[in-house]
Design a protein around this motif. Structure first.
Motif, PDB file in Angstrom:
ATOM      1  N   GLN A 113       0.949  -1.108  -0.093  1.00 63.24           N
ATOM      2  CA  GLN A 113       0.083   0.092   0.023  1.00 63.24           C
ATOM      3  C   GLN A 113       0.918   1.449  -0.011  1.00 63.24           C
ATOM      4  OE1 GLN A 113      -3.406   0.067   2.585  1.00 63.24           O
ATOM      5  NE2 GLN A 113      -2.876   2.112   3.311  1.00 63.24           N
ATOM      6  N   PHE A 114       0.485   2.125  -0.935  1.00 59.73           N
ATOM      7  CA  PHE A 114       1.100   3.474  -0.791  1.00 59.73           C
ATOM      8  C   PHE A 114       0.250   4.412  -0.306  1.00 59.73           C
ATOM      9  CE2 PHE A 114       3.097   2.046  -5.233  1.00 59.73           C
ATOM     10  CZ  PHE A 114       3.821   1.335  -4.415  1.00 59.73           C
ATOM     11  N   ASN A 115       0.562   5.290   0.983  1.00 61.18           N
ATOM     12  CA  ASN A 115      -0.403   5.858   1.587  1.00 61.18           C
ATOM     13  C   ASN A 115      -0.613   7.068   1.284  1.00 61.18           C
ATOM     14  OD1 ASN A 115      -0.638   3.728   3.349  1.00 61.18           O
ATOM     15  ND2 ASN A 115       1.492   4.416   4.510  1.00 61.18           N
ATOM     16  N   SER A 116       0.228   7.765   0.609  1.00 68.41           N
ATOM     17  CA  SER A 116       0.114   9.289  -0.063  1.00 68.41           C
ATOM     18  C   SER A 116       0.737   9.349  -1.395  1.00 68.41           C
ATOM     19  CB  SER A 116       0.797  10.015   0.981  1.00 68.41           C
ATOM     20  OG  SER A 116       0.359  11.344   0.725  1.00 68.41           O
ATOM     21  N   VAL A 117       0.102   8.984  -2.443  1.00 66.88           N
ATOM     22  CA  VAL A 117       0.787   9.292  -3.897  1.00 66.88           C
ATOM     23  C   VAL A 117       0.086  10.905  -4.376  1.00 66.88           C
ATOM     24  CG1 VAL A 117       0.961   8.448  -6.146  1.00 66.88           C
ATOM     25  CG2 VAL A 117       0.860   6.995  -4.159  1.00 66.88           C
ATOM     26  N   VAL A 118       0.912  11.594  -4.376  1.00 63.89           N
ATOM     27  CA  VAL A 118       0.493  12.960  -4.820  1.00 63.89           C
ATOM     28  C   VAL A 118      -0.026  12.789  -5.980  1.00 63.89           C
ATOM     29  CG1 VAL A 118       1.198  15.372  -5.187  1.00 63.89           C
ATOM     30  CG2 VAL A 118       2.230  13.987  -3.397  1.00 63.89           C
ATOM     31  N   SER A 119      -1.507  13.287  -6.216  1.00 68.70           N
ATOM     32  CA  SER A 119      -2.241  13.203  -7.393  1.00 68.70           C
ATOM     33  C   SER A 119      -1.583  13.804  -8.631  1.00 68.70           C
ATOM     34  CB  SER A 119      -3.586  13.652  -7.512  1.00 68.70           C
ATOM     35  OG  SER A 119      -3.571  15.092  -7.105  1.00 68.70           O
ATOM     36  N   ALA A 142      -4.332  16.952   0.537  1.00 64.97           N
ATOM     37  CA  ALA A 142      -3.635  16.329   1.651  1.00 64.97           C
ATOM     38  C   ALA A 142      -2.162  16.663   1.356  1.00 64.97           C
ATOM     39  CB  ALA A 142      -3.664  14.877   1.638  1.00 64.97           C
ATOM     40  N   TYR A 143      -1.973  17.267   0.358  1.00 64.87           N
ATOM     41  CA  TYR A 143      -0.441  17.894   0.252  1.00 64.87           C
ATOM     42  C   TYR A 143      -0.349  19.104  -0.297  1.00 64.87           C
ATOM     43  CZ  TYR A 143       4.342  16.949  -1.633  1.00 64.87           C
ATOM     44  OH  TYR A 143       5.692  16.997  -1.643  1.00 64.87           O
ATOM     45  N   ASP A 152      -4.593  16.741  -4.091  1.00 67.89           N
ATOM     46  CA  ASP A 152      -4.926  15.568  -3.573  1.00 67.89           C
ATOM     47  C   ASP A 152      -3.979  14.541  -3.465  1.00 67.89           C
ATOM     48  OD1 ASP A 152      -7.687  16.905  -3.452  1.00 67.89           O
ATOM     49  OD2 ASP A 152      -8.394  15.640  -5.088  1.00 67.89           O
ATOM     50  N   SER A 153      -4.108  13.692  -2.452  1.00 66.33           N
ATOM     51  CA  SER A 153      -3.261  12.537  -2.414  1.00 66.33           C
ATOM     52  C   SER A 153      -4.071  11.171  -2.743  1.00 66.33           C
ATOM     53  CB  SER A 153      -2.367  12.411  -1.129  1.00 66.33           C
ATOM     54  OG  SER A 153      -1.316  13.353  -1.353  1.00 66.33           O
ATOM     55  N   TYR A 154      -3.562   9.975  -3.224  1.00 70.07           N
ATOM     56  CA  TYR A 154      -4.152   8.961  -3.358  1.00 70.07           C
ATOM     57  C   TYR A 154      -3.549   7.818  -2.337  1.00 70.07           C
ATOM     58  CZ  TYR A 154      -5.553  11.049  -7.955  1.00 70.07           C
ATOM     59  OH  TYR A 154      -5.753  11.630  -9.043  1.00 70.07           O
ATOM     60  N   VAL A 155      -4.476   6.765  -1.790  1.00 70.96           N
ATOM     61  CA  VAL A 155      -4.163   5.937  -1.454  1.00 70.96           C
ATOM     62  C   VAL A 155      -4.183   4.559  -2.371  1.00 70.96           C
ATOM     63  CG1 VAL A 155      -4.411   3.951   0.510  1.00 70.96           C
ATOM     64  CG2 VAL A 155      -4.992   6.783   0.766  1.00 70.96           C
ATOM     65  N   MET A 156      -3.075   4.045  -2.690  1.00 74.47           N
ATOM     66  CA  MET A 156      -3.040   3.033  -3.766  1.00 74.47           C
ATOM     67  C   MET A 156      -2.656   1.571  -3.105  1.00 74.47           C
ATOM     68  SD  MET A 156      -1.221   5.123  -6.733  1.00 74.47           S
ATOM     69  CE  MET A 156      -2.060   4.020  -8.070  1.00 74.47           C
TER      70      MET A 156
END
Length: 162
Positions: A113-119, A142-143, A152-156
């Motif tokens: 899991q990646f907790n904070s992938v910057v959109s 989030a960023y 936004d940031s994504y959880v992947m």
């Protein structure tokens, strides 16, 4: 070639690490971080950290792997990847991600899991999606991107096959 990192490797990689963090475009790390804190965060706290060494011995990239959480959630791992600017576009991130998934399985992890992938990091988002990661959540604003302001940031997430 991918191999475990040494402190000397991190010293060599530090300018790359520092420039990525200072850019404030992809990592939610303190842009004023000192070497000791960066070393601890990237090399000491994780279970393992690797470097991608070029044919000339230079350090072109690095990644860490650690449990994403503790206790009942320690079967999911988290990784962070960095590639030096002069080595981008050569498939190093893909190779490191593939390597990290194999290492994750060796370590007994069942998912990544990646907790904070910057959109706005579209190259990374597309690569992770090509590699089977799904966006399972969006964290609004989030960023604080240095140039674009709040993004936004994504959880992947990706289950790992045994």
């Amino acid at each position: 070639m991918l191999r475990l990192i040494t402190e000397q490797d991190f010293k060599e990689f530090w300018p790359v690490f520092q420039s990525i963090v200072a850019a404030q475009e992809t990592y939610a790390f303190d842009p004023e971080m000192r070497f000791e804190d960066g070393y601890s965060l990237w090399c000491v706290s994780p279970i393992k950290t690797f470097v991608f060494e070029g044919e000339d011995g230079s350090i072109l990239g690095s990644y860490y792997i650690k449990a994403n959480a503790m206790g009942p959630s320690n079967h999911i791992c988290n990784c962070g990847y960095m590639v030096s600017e002069n080595a981008r576009g050569q498939g190093l991130a893909r190779k490191m991600c593939e390597h990290s998934q194999n290492i994750a399985l060796e370590l007994g992890f069942e998912a990544m899991q990646f907790n904070s992938v910057v959109s706005t990091n579209e190259v990374a988002v597309k690569l992770w999606q090509k590699m089977g990661f799904e966006i399972i959540g969006t964290i609004p604003k989030a960023y604080r991107h240095k140039r674009l302001g709040y993004v936004d940031s994504y959880v992947m997430h990706k289950p790992l096959a045994r």
